[in-house]
Design a protein around this motif. Structure first.
Motif, PDB file in Angstrom:
ATOM      1  N   GLN A  81      30.595  12.486  13.848  1.00 46.64           N
ATOM      2  CA  GLN A  81      29.180  12.767  13.580  1.00 46.64           C
ATOM      3  C   GLN A  81      28.305  12.602  14.817  1.00 46.64           C
ATOM      4  N   ASP A  82      28.847  12.002  15.865  1.00 46.36           N
ATOM      5  CA  ASP A  82      28.037  11.731  17.056  1.00 46.36           C
ATOM      6  C   ASP A  82      27.879  12.963  17.942  1.00 46.36           C
ATOM      7  N   LYS A  83      26.704  13.026  18.562  1.00 42.39           N
ATOM      8  CA  LYS A  83      26.397  14.091  19.521  1.00 42.39           C
ATOM      9  C   LYS A  83      25.991  13.449  20.847  1.00 42.39           C
ATOM     10  N   GLN A 127      15.656  16.126  20.748  1.00 41.37           N
ATOM     11  CA  GLN A 127      15.012  16.365  19.453  1.00 41.37           C
ATOM     12  C   GLN A 127      15.707  17.488  18.686  1.00 41.37           C
ATOM     13  N   GLU A 129      18.756  18.884  19.007  1.00 43.69           N
ATOM     14  CA  GLU A 129      20.170  18.708  18.673  1.00 43.69           C
ATOM     15  C   GLU A 129      20.459  17.396  17.943  1.00 43.69           C
ATOM     16  N   ALA A 130      19.429  16.579  17.732  1.00 45.28           N
ATOM     17  CA  ALA A 130      19.611  15.273  17.072  1.00 45.28           C
ATOM     18  C   ALA A 130      20.693  14.456  17.777  1.00 45.28           C
ATOM     19  N   SER A 132      22.781  11.565  19.410  1.00 44.22           N
ATOM     20  CA  SER A 132      22.951  10.177  18.973  1.00 44.22           C
ATOM     21  C   SER A 132      23.363   9.222  20.092  1.00 44.22           C
ATOM     22  N   PRO A 156      14.574   9.595  16.634  1.00 41.99           N
ATOM     23  CA  PRO A 156      15.197   8.670  15.678  1.00 41.99           C
ATOM     24  C   PRO A 156      16.702   8.833  15.498  1.00 41.99           C
ATOM     25  N   ALA A 157      17.270   9.972  15.882  1.00 40.08           N
ATOM     26  CA  ALA A 157      18.721  10.165  15.730  1.00 40.08           C
ATOM     27  C   ALA A 157      19.518   9.400  16.784  1.00 40.08           C
ATOM     28  N   ARG A 159      21.317   6.691  18.556  1.00 39.30           N
ATOM     29  CA  ARG A 159      21.890   5.398  18.158  1.00 39.30           C
ATOM     30  C   ARG A 159      22.059   4.449  19.338  1.00 39.30           C
ATOM     31  N   GLN A 183      15.617   3.773  16.231  1.00 44.45           N
ATOM     32  CA  GLN A 183      16.797   3.072  15.734  1.00 44.45           C
ATOM     33  C   GLN A 183      17.809   2.800  16.844  1.00 44.45           C
ATOM     34  N   CYS A 184      17.391   2.976  18.078  1.00 45.48           N
ATOM     35  CA  CYS A 184      18.318   2.938  19.203  1.00 45.48           C
ATOM     36  C   CYS A 184      18.568   1.524  19.732  1.00 45.48           C
TER      37      CYS A 184
END
Length: 301
Positions: A81-83, A127, A129-130, A132, A156-157, A159, A183-184
């Motif tokens: 799920q990570d980008k 932004q 590509e969301a 992470s 916010p995406a 991490r 949320q980072c």
């Protein structure tokens, strides 16, 4: 360096087209060649000036890269799920783990379309590509979060923001980190090129911190050796208040450590026996001076 993705794929296609016309290639056996990969097999050579000021090749081996990837994937819990956003140059040692980690986990590697560093392109890609996970030098990320009105802020995406290569100015990130939608977690990573990029790290959980420690050694050592080979030692350097961070190694990358000048300045006689283990013959002085910030065994760059 500086090649856009579209230009890269164009050059690759041209290369394959030309290769397809070569007799040696066309007449080559259809079977897969017998290639044996072991711990000591080189993966690449990265040139670094280091402490001598003169470029020298550091040969990165498979054992070091595999150890690095194991640590990176497990420490950040990287998944499909990570980008990842590629901010640094392809030839930079910091970049390598971000090329392979998404391939090993099924994640996504996003390469922004920019000839040179462009904060607007980076922010827009974060932004759109969301993204992470971002790994870069601190100075490359500060401009991204300077303007709170930028579209997508506070991203916010995201991490993890993995920083390395220079001391982190937490005050430059404070407003961004304090945003309710951020949320980072900031990760302070430290390590020389000769030890495959990272030997110690700290995932920060205190946004009020003004200085981040260099943390503890990587759970799976990212030294260029198949043996467990990295630890940290703190030895009083002067006035019992300043310390020098060191990493001990069984083997450094091929090349620089065989140079007399390099060895005399960077490698020194072992200072202590690590807890529960046998001490190696030499230590690698990292060149980083650290100040003790607690009575416990923690240091900060």
């Amino acid at each position: 360096h500086g090649t856009t993705p579209s230009r890269f794929w164009y050059l690759l296609l041209r290369f394959l087209q030309e290769l397809d016309q070569q007799p040696a290639y066309l007449n080559a056996p259809a079977t897969t060649p017998a290639v044996i990969i072991c711990d000591d097999t080189p993966t690449n050579v990265i040139y670094t000036s280091g402490s001598t000021g003169k470029p020298k090749g550091a040969v990165v081996r498979h054992s070091g890269e595999v150890n690095l990837q194991h640590w990176y994937i497990n420490a950040l819990n990287i998944s499909a799920q990570d980008k990842f956003l590629l901010v640094s140059a392809f030839g930079f040692d910091l970049t390598q783990k971000n090329l392979f980690a998404p391939l090993l986990t099924g994640g996504t590697l996003v390469i922004p379309s920019m000839e040179n560093y462009d904060v607007e392109v980076i922010a827009d890609t974060l932004q759109r590509e969301a993204i992470s996970i971002v790994n870069c030098a601190p100075s490359a990320f500060y401009p991204v979060v300077e303007e709170t009105g930028r579209k997508g802020y506070p991203f916010p995406a995201l991490r993890y923001l993995v920083l390395g290569g220079e001391p982190i100015r937490m005050n430059a990130l404070q407003v961004w980190l304090d945003h309710h939608a951020c949320q980072c977690r900031v990760v302070n990573s430290y390590g020389p090129t000769e030890c495959t990029d990272v030997v110690s790290y700290l995932i920060n959980h205190d946004n009020a911190a003004t200085v981040l420690p260099i943390g503890s050694r990587c759970a799976i050592p990212s030294c260029i050796s198949s043996a467990p080979a990295i630890t940290c030692c703190r030895k009083a350097w002067w006035a019992n208040c300043a310390w020098r961070a060191m990493a001990w190694v069984w083997a450094i990358s091929t090349g620089p450590n065989s140079t007399p000048l390099y060895s005399s300045r960077i490698l020194m006689a072992n200072l202590a026996t690590p807890r529960g283990g046998t001490a190696p013959a030499t230590w690698r002085v990292t060149g980083q001076t650290a100040i003790s910030n607690t009575s416990a065994a923690r240091t900060s760059r």
